[in-house]
Structure formats: C-alpha cells, structure tokens
Design a protein around this motif. Structure first.
Motif, PDB file in Angstrom:
ATOM      1  N   PRO A 466      14.685 -23.883 -24.848  1.00 23.15           N
ATOM      2  CA  PRO A 466      14.059 -25.202 -25.046  1.00 23.15           C
ATOM      3  C   PRO A 466      13.229 -25.639 -23.838  1.00 23.15           C
ATOM      4  CG  PRO A 466      16.411 -25.431 -24.598  1.00 23.15           C
ATOM      5  CD  PRO A 466      16.152 -23.960 -24.774  1.00 23.15           C
ATOM      6  N   ASP A 467      12.041 -26.170 -24.121  1.00 23.42           N
ATOM      7  CA  ASP A 467      11.223 -26.736 -23.048  1.00 23.42           C
ATOM      8  C   ASP A 467      11.710 -28.151 -22.736  1.00 23.42           C
ATOM      9  OD1 ASP A 467      10.307 -28.320 -25.119  1.00 23.42           O
ATOM     10  OD2 ASP A 467       8.396 -27.259 -25.326  1.00 23.42           O
ATOM     11  N   GLU A 468      10.997 -28.842 -21.843  1.00 21.86           N
ATOM     12  CA  GLU A 468      11.464 -30.158 -21.387  1.00 21.86           C
ATOM     13  C   GLU A 468      11.542 -31.162 -22.527  1.00 21.86           C
ATOM     14  OE1 GLU A 468      10.018 -33.694 -18.315  1.00 21.86           O
ATOM     15  OE2 GLU A 468       9.353 -31.615 -17.994  1.00 21.86           O
ATOM     16  N   GLU A 469      10.561 -31.156 -23.388  1.00 23.03           N
ATOM     17  CA  GLU A 469      10.557 -32.104 -24.504  1.00 23.03           C
ATOM     18  C   GLU A 469      11.759 -31.899 -25.412  1.00 23.03           C
ATOM     19  OE1 GLU A 469       7.908 -33.163 -28.482  1.00 23.03           O
ATOM     20  OE2 GLU A 469       7.125 -31.775 -26.972  1.00 23.03           O
ATOM     21  N   HIS A 470      12.031 -30.624 -25.733  1.00 23.53           N
ATOM     22  CA  HIS A 470      13.161 -30.343 -26.630  1.00 23.53           C
ATOM     23  C   HIS A 470      14.495 -30.563 -25.925  1.00 23.53           C
ATOM     24  CE1 HIS A 470       9.925 -28.100 -28.803  1.00 23.53           C
ATOM     25  NE2 HIS A 470      10.538 -28.665 -29.832  1.00 23.53           N
ATOM     26  N   ARG A 471      14.555 -30.333 -24.605  1.00 26.95           N
ATOM     27  CA  ARG A 471      15.788 -30.618 -23.871  1.00 26.95           C
ATOM     28  C   ARG A 471      16.098 -32.109 -23.895  1.00 26.95           C
ATOM     29  NH1 ARG A 471      13.705 -26.800 -20.121  1.00 26.95           N
ATOM     30  NH2 ARG A 471      13.195 -28.458 -18.611  1.00 26.95           N
ATOM     31  N   ARG A 472      15.044 -32.935 -23.808  1.00 28.70           N
ATOM     32  CA  ARG A 472      15.253 -34.382 -23.865  1.00 28.70           C
ATOM     33  C   ARG A 472      15.853 -34.774 -25.228  1.00 28.70           C
ATOM     34  NH1 ARG A 472      10.457 -35.795 -23.914  1.00 28.70           N
ATOM     35  NH2 ARG A 472      10.089 -35.778 -21.640  1.00 28.70           N
ATOM     36  N   LYS A 473      15.329 -34.225 -26.298  1.00 30.18           N
ATOM     37  CA  LYS A 473      15.860 -34.533 -27.637  1.00 30.18           C
ATOM     38  C   LYS A 473      17.308 -34.074 -27.776  1.00 30.18           C
ATOM     39  CE  LYS A 473      11.392 -34.374 -30.033  1.00 30.18           C
ATOM     40  NZ  LYS A 473      10.586 -33.668 -31.064  1.00 30.18           N
ATOM     41  N   ILE A 474      17.605 -32.919 -27.175  1.00 27.54           N
ATOM     42  CA  ILE A 474      18.987 -32.421 -27.242  1.00 27.54           C
ATOM     43  C   ILE A 474      19.927 -33.367 -26.495  1.00 27.54           C
ATOM     44  CG2 ILE A 474      20.532 -30.534 -26.566  1.00 27.54           C
ATOM     45  CD1 ILE A 474      18.140 -28.612 -26.949  1.00 27.54           C
ATOM     46  N   TRP A 475      19.509 -33.832 -25.303  1.00 28.33           N
ATOM     47  CA  TRP A 475      20.330 -34.781 -24.546  1.00 28.33           C
ATOM     48  C   TRP A 475      20.539 -36.068 -25.344  1.00 28.33           C
ATOM     49  CZ3 TRP A 475      23.528 -34.106 -20.796  1.00 28.33           C
ATOM     50  CH2 TRP A 475      23.329 -33.102 -19.828  1.00 28.33           C
ATOM     51  N   GLN A 476      19.528 -36.521 -26.012  1.00 29.42           N
ATOM     52  CA  GLN A 476      19.637 -37.766 -26.781  1.00 29.42           C
ATOM     53  C   GLN A 476      20.516 -37.616 -28.016  1.00 29.42           C
ATOM     54  OE1 GLN A 476      15.463 -38.421 -27.390  1.00 29.42           O
ATOM     55  NE2 GLN A 476      15.213 -39.699 -25.556  1.00 29.42           N
ATOM     56  N   ASN A 477      20.561 -36.396 -28.575  1.00 28.22           N
ATOM     57  CA  ASN A 477      21.349 -36.166 -29.798  1.00 28.22           C
ATOM     58  C   ASN A 477      22.787 -35.748 -29.528  1.00 28.22           C
ATOM     59  OD1 ASN A 477      19.174 -36.756 -31.400  1.00 28.22           O
ATOM     60  ND2 ASN A 477      18.690 -34.627 -31.915  1.00 28.22           N
ATOM     61  N   VAL A 478      23.095 -35.338 -28.304  1.00 32.22           N
ATOM     62  CA  VAL A 478      24.376 -34.688 -28.050  1.00 32.22           C
ATOM     63  C   VAL A 478      25.543 -35.671 -28.042  1.00 32.22           C
ATOM     64  CG1 VAL A 478      24.375 -34.835 -25.527  1.00 32.22           C
ATOM     65  CG2 VAL A 478      25.417 -32.845 -26.662  1.00 32.22           C
ATOM     66  N   PHE A 479      25.270 -36.943 -27.775  1.00 39.36           N
ATOM     67  CA  PHE A 479      26.356 -37.918 -27.693  1.00 39.36           C
ATOM     68  C   PHE A 479      26.615 -38.558 -29.064  1.00 39.36           C
ATOM     69  CE2 PHE A 479      24.608 -37.876 -23.359  1.00 39.36           C
ATOM     70  CZ  PHE A 479      25.768 -37.601 -22.643  1.00 39.36           C
ATOM     71  N   PRO A 480      27.864 -38.562 -29.541  1.00 40.01           N
ATOM     72  CA  PRO A 480      28.173 -39.276 -30.790  1.00 40.01           C
ATOM     73  C   PRO A 480      27.909 -40.765 -30.630  1.00 40.01           C
ATOM     74  CG  PRO A 480      29.988 -37.837 -30.119  1.00 40.01           C
ATOM     75  CD  PRO A 480      29.042 -37.889 -28.968  1.00 40.01           C
ATOM     76  N   LYS A 481      27.664 -41.429 -31.760  1.00 37.96           N
ATOM     77  CA  LYS A 481      27.358 -42.866 -31.682  1.00 37.96           C
ATOM     78  C   LYS A 481      28.554 -43.680 -31.198  1.00 37.96           C
ATOM     79  CE  LYS A 481      28.445 -43.616 -36.572  1.00 37.96           C
ATOM     80  NZ  LYS A 481      27.944 -44.099 -37.882  1.00 37.96           N
ATOM     81  N   GLU A 482      29.766 -43.136 -31.336  1.00 39.43           N
ATOM     82  CA  GLU A 482      30.947 -43.862 -30.870  1.00 39.43           C
ATOM     83  C   GLU A 482      31.161 -43.730 -29.367  1.00 39.43           C
ATOM     84  OE1 GLU A 482      31.576 -42.317 -35.045  1.00 39.43           O
ATOM     85  OE2 GLU A 482      31.046 -41.422 -33.108  1.00 39.43           O
ATOM     86  N   ALA A 483      30.504 -42.766 -28.741  1.00 37.71           N
ATOM     87  CA  ALA A 483      30.741 -42.507 -27.316  1.00 37.71           C
ATOM     88  C   ALA A 483      30.171 -43.649 -26.471  1.00 37.71           C
ATOM     89  CB  ALA A 483      30.107 -41.187 -26.907  1.00 37.71           C
ATOM     90  N   PRO A 484      30.932 -44.162 -25.485  1.00 35.49           N
ATOM     91  CA  PRO A 484      30.427 -45.234 -24.613  1.00 35.49           C
ATOM     92  C   PRO A 484      29.512 -44.664 -23.516  1.00 35.49           C
ATOM     93  CG  PRO A 484      32.681 -44.685 -24.017  1.00 35.49           C
ATOM     94  CD  PRO A 484      32.339 -43.826 -25.195  1.00 35.49           C
ATOM     95  N   VAL A 485      28.226 -44.840 -23.685  1.00 34.40           N
ATOM     96  CA  VAL A 485      27.231 -44.276 -22.762  1.00 34.40           C
ATOM     97  C   VAL A 485      26.538 -45.422 -22.028  1.00 34.40           C
ATOM     98  CG1 VAL A 485      25.176 -42.852 -22.543  1.00 34.40           C
ATOM     99  CG2 VAL A 485      26.884 -42.307 -24.291  1.00 34.40           C
TER     100      VAL A 485
END
Length: 552
Positions: A466-485
């Motif tokens: 993954p390039d930088e753009e796709h890594r950013r999307k992966i970081w944004q998708n990796v956390f469940p919505k219930e996780a306190p971020v």
C-alpha cells in the motif's frame, strides 16, 4: 440344506461325530421370519435397516426414466425374475430417493445396506443373510457402494455382485462409477445415470417447497438461492424446514406469548440453512473460516477492487453462461472458478477471500497443508482427492493459503523423489481442472508456481504494497466504531511515516488498544507510537524515523 434353510450341525461332545451324531438347526433368519418378523440379528443390525419408503420423488432423472424403472421392476416381480439396477452418479444426486420412490410404487419395503458399517471379517455369510432376509420379506435391496478408502473387508464390488447373482428379487447398487463384473455368476446390470440438479430444477424445488409452507420469494431471491447452492431435493426440503423452525424459535424467544404464524424466514435465513446442509465432510479435511469483512473493510487500488467484483460476478452468473447460454455443452473441463491472489505478506489476500465469501454467502474453508502433504508415496494424492470430492458437495470456497507449497514448479527428474513430486503436481493440475467449485490460491511467491497453473486460472489479482494514500485509509478503517480513539490522532502522519502493510497496521492498532486499556485511557498517538516501535522491532526494520516523529 443346499439353500441353507437347514444347517447340519455336528455333536460338539464328540471328536469325530458320524452322520447320525449330527443334528438339524433351522436358519436364524427363517426362524425370525416365522416368529413374526423379529428384529435383525446382531450380525446385520449395525449395517442394515428396513425402510417404509416416503413419497418423495427423485428429480435427478427424467419422467421417462422413472416410468421405465417401474415397468422393468413390475415385469420382474410378475415373472419371478431377478433384476439389478446400477444408479450411477455423484454423491447426493438423489439415488436413494429414487430407490425409495421405486419401492413405494411397487408397494414393497426397502432393505438398505450400509456397506461402510459391515463388521470386519464379515464376508460370504453376511451377504447370504442379507439376501435371505430380502427374499423372505420381499423387500427391494438397496446397496450403496463405499469408496475404496472407506471400504471394509468383505465389501468389494465383485463380492457383492457375486452374492446378488444368487438373489431372486429386485436389487439396486449405487455409486459414482459402475463396478466391473468379473464373476460368471454376477447378474446382468441395468445402468441408470443420475445427474446433479440443474439451476432450473433447483429453482422449481425452492419455489415448490416454500409454497408448501405458504411462503413466497421474489424471482431475484429464488435466483440467488438456486445459483449459489447446488443442493439435492432432500437438502432443499431440509433447508426450508430448518429455516422456518429457527425463525419460529427466534420469534418465540423474543415474544413467547405471541403467535408465530406471521413470522417468516428471510432469504438470508434460508441461505444460512442451505449452507448448513453441506460441507460436513470438508470439516474433517479443512478449517472453516468465519468471514468478518465486507467491501467497506478492504482497501485496494481501483483495478484490484474491480477484479474482485468481476470474480464475484462470474460466480453469481454461472447459471446464465453455462446453462442458459449453453457453454456447459461446449466445455468438458475447466468449468470451475480458480483464482490466484499474489503479493507481499499483509497486503489483504486472506481478507479479500473473506470479502468474496461474504458477498457470495458461501462458506470459506482454508486447506490445512499438514492434512494434505504426506511423505509416503501416493498419500498426498489420496488426500487431495478426498478434499476435492468433499468440496464438490460442500457449496463452499476452497482457500489454499501459501499455495506455492502445493502448486510449485515441476523440476527436471534427477531421482525418484523428483519424479513423484512431479506426479503430485500433475495430479493437482488435473483435479483443479475437473473441480466445478470456487478455489482461491494465495501466495507471496508467484514466481514459484508452475506455469501450467496459470492457464487454469480465471483471474490473477496482484496485491501491491500500500502507498501512503491507501495506508491512510487502512489506518482510518482499522479501528472499530466502539473503540475509544482520541481525536488528535493524525492519520496523515501515521500513513506517511509508518511504511508497513495492512497486516502490520492491524497488529499495531490492536497492540495500541491493549496498551490504552492497561492504562485505562483512550487510544492515542503515544500508544500507537509505542506499538509501531514494537512492530518494527519484531520485523527487524529501522526505527529512526518513527523515533524522531514520536518526540517531534
């Protein structure tokens, strides 16, 4: 005595008793019959049962074939002749249902013999008792032949055929391929071919069975069930009844006092019940994966996403191309869907397999190489054969992870090891081409695969780092919505500075979550930086940039 109605038994108290010191004993099967049809003897009880046939009919054969079966059988009964049919076809193709329907039309019971349950050492005497019982009761004799790998002693086809040569009734043998008749006393055999139900027949059966319960589905939903699941008539009946019972249970569990008459299962409930009807044999040979991901979870370039969508479309529209458009008549092999996923570790190959499984509503089975590869000559081929046989009736997707271990290149033969290794690969090539289902191969080393496999693949999907753009999307998708971020997490910085694949990002997010939970606070940049440090430490990569980032 010749027909073994009476047995001549010597006096056990004498060493060499003369003829006058023998006594006569009535055959046990005859005794049980004269006493009013007592249960089977201990020798037969484990391997036999007497059925009063149900009213279902087999849809795997034509109406003309059913009428011809009944006519031949009625003539044989009227004239006191014996006749043996061989029902040939794949497992689950309604052979036993057709045998029951024939017995019902003749007004007789059916004696079913389970060859795989014959006791070790039972040979001629076992089959003599079987035939005697069928003759005394006037039952139709149904014997399903066992595979060579599960065949007990005394159950070889030639032995069974020799025994049937002495049977004066109607008998049916069932199996995947017709046995050879090497004995002079073997009976003449009438072969009847059974095919798996086609798309139109499955669609009609789903609709008919739903109507029996006062239910209906849209044409799109009926097409979905009929296209996805290659089930037999009995499996479709069982799937519908199971879905209805499960829906009633859920309804009553939520509202015990209400009438469940208005509750009906959805198409997803029916699909889940259909999946439960198959795949049981594959559970012993592979590990079932419960898919957790959908299209929203996977991050890939547009072209790779389009390829995955095309693969799903091919699986969904098989009935159109092969049945309605006639390609099934043009192709003898290669009608399955074989796909290769290749790319570096952690780039989403297993996730993509789960996405396809979710989209198609099919079970996903990962093939365990430890259950396949065997150091003894010929054993690997037997294991592969068992897997593909089980998969034919499983309505599932086969997932070969680390596929280069099985699908490696054939090499120049220098010794016997090279020759047998090449035989294994050639055998696997044949099975891949014969297989009608969906198989996904995943590898990090595409160059190690034999080129002959490429021709047999319908699609090859390259999973790039993954390039930088796709890594950013992966970081944004990796956390469940219930996780306190924490809100101040900078995904741009994480994507730019942590140059690792999606699998590593998932590991870092999970490690950061545990760190935050241990300190009883939300997931923040400090936890992510520490997790990134540990991940780089684990894989042996440089940490200089992340260290400066952490303090800057």
């Amino acid at each position: 005595i010749r027909h073994r109605i009476l047995h001549l038994k010597p006096d056990p108290n004498q060493v060499e008793p003369p003829l006058l010191a023998h006594y006569l004993k009535l055959d046990e099967a005859v005794t049980r019959h004269l006493l009013g049809g007592l249960p089977f003897s201990a020798t037969l009880a484990d391997a036999c049962d007497m059925l009063s046939p149900a009213g279902h009919r087999a849809d795997s054969i034509s109406e003309g074939t059913r009428e011809a079966l009944q006519t031949l059988a009625e003539q044989a009964l009227a004239e006191g002749e014996s006749i043996t049919f061989f029902f040939e076809g794949p497992d689950g193709s309604e052979k036993e249902t057709a045998a029951e329907a024939l017995a019902r039309s003749l007004g007789i019971d059916m004696l079913r013999v389970r060859v795989d349950r014959i006791a070790t050492g039972a040979r001629d005497d076992f089959w003599r008792q079987i035939i005697r019982h069928a003759e005394l009761t006037g039952a139709l004799l149904y014997i399903r032949l066992a595979d060579e790998s599960t065949r007990p002693e005394g159950a070889r086809p030639e032995e069974i055929l020799e025994a049937l040569g002495r049977f004066s009734g109607i008998s049916i043998l069932a199996g995947s391929c017709r046995p050879r008749t090497g004995s002079a006393v073997a009976p003449p055999i009438v072969s009847v071919t059974f095919d798996s139900l086609g798309f139109a027949a499955r669609q009609n059966l789903w609709q008919h069975q739903l109507e029996c319960y006062g239910m209906s589905l849209s044409s799109e939903e009926l097409e979905f069930l009929s296209a996805r699941f290659s089930l037999t008539a009995s499996q479709i009946r069982q799937a519908v009844s199971t879905a209805i019972v499960n829906e009633r249970w859920r309804f009553l569990a939520q509202s015990p006092s209400r009438d469940y008459g208005s509750s009906q299962p959805t198409v997803n409930d029916l699909a889940a019940a259909a999946r439960a009807q198959s795949g049981h044999e594959l559970l012993n040979l592979a590990r079932k994966i419960e898919p957790r991901y959908g299209w929203a979870d996977i991050v890939l370039p547009a072209d790779q996403m389009a390829q995955l969508d095309e693969i799903c479309a091919q699986a969904k529209l098989r009935h159109v191309v092969y049945d309605a458009w006639g390609f099934d008549r043009k192709l003898s092999l290669g009608k399955g869907l074989n796909v290769l996923f290749c790319g570096p570790p952690g780039t989403g190959k297993t996730m993509a397999a789960e996405v396809i499984s979710t989209e198609l509503s099919l079970d996903l089975y990962r093939i365990d190489l430890s259950q396949v590869v065997n150091k003894y000559i010929g054993e690997t081929e037997k294991n592969l054969d068992r897997i593909f046989r089980a998969a034919e009736n499983s309505n599932a997707i086969l997932f070969f992870d680390e596929a280069d271990a099985l699908f490696g290149k054939r090499s120049q033969v220098r010794d016997s090891h090279d020759r047998y290794a090449n035989i294994e690969i050639s055998y696997l090539l044949q099975k891949m081409e014969e297989y009608l289902g969906i198989s996904i191969l995943a590898t990090n080393l595409r160059q190690n695969l034999d080129e002959a496999f490429v021709r047999r693949l319908h699609a090859i999907v390259e999973f790039p780092f993954p390039d930088e753009e796709h890594r950013r999307k992966i970081w944004q998708n990796v956390f469940p919505k219930e996780a306190p971020v924490q809100e101040d997490i900078c995904f741009d910085v994480l994507a730019r500075e942590i140059r690792l694949a999606g699998g590593n990002i998932k590991n870092m997010a999970l490690a950061a979550a545990f760190s935050a939970a241990a300190m009883n606070r939300d997931i923040g940049m400090d936890e992510l930086m520490h997790a990134a440090y540990r991940e780089h430490q684990k894989i042996g990569c440089s940490w200089a940039e992340i260290a400066t980032l952490k303090h800057g």
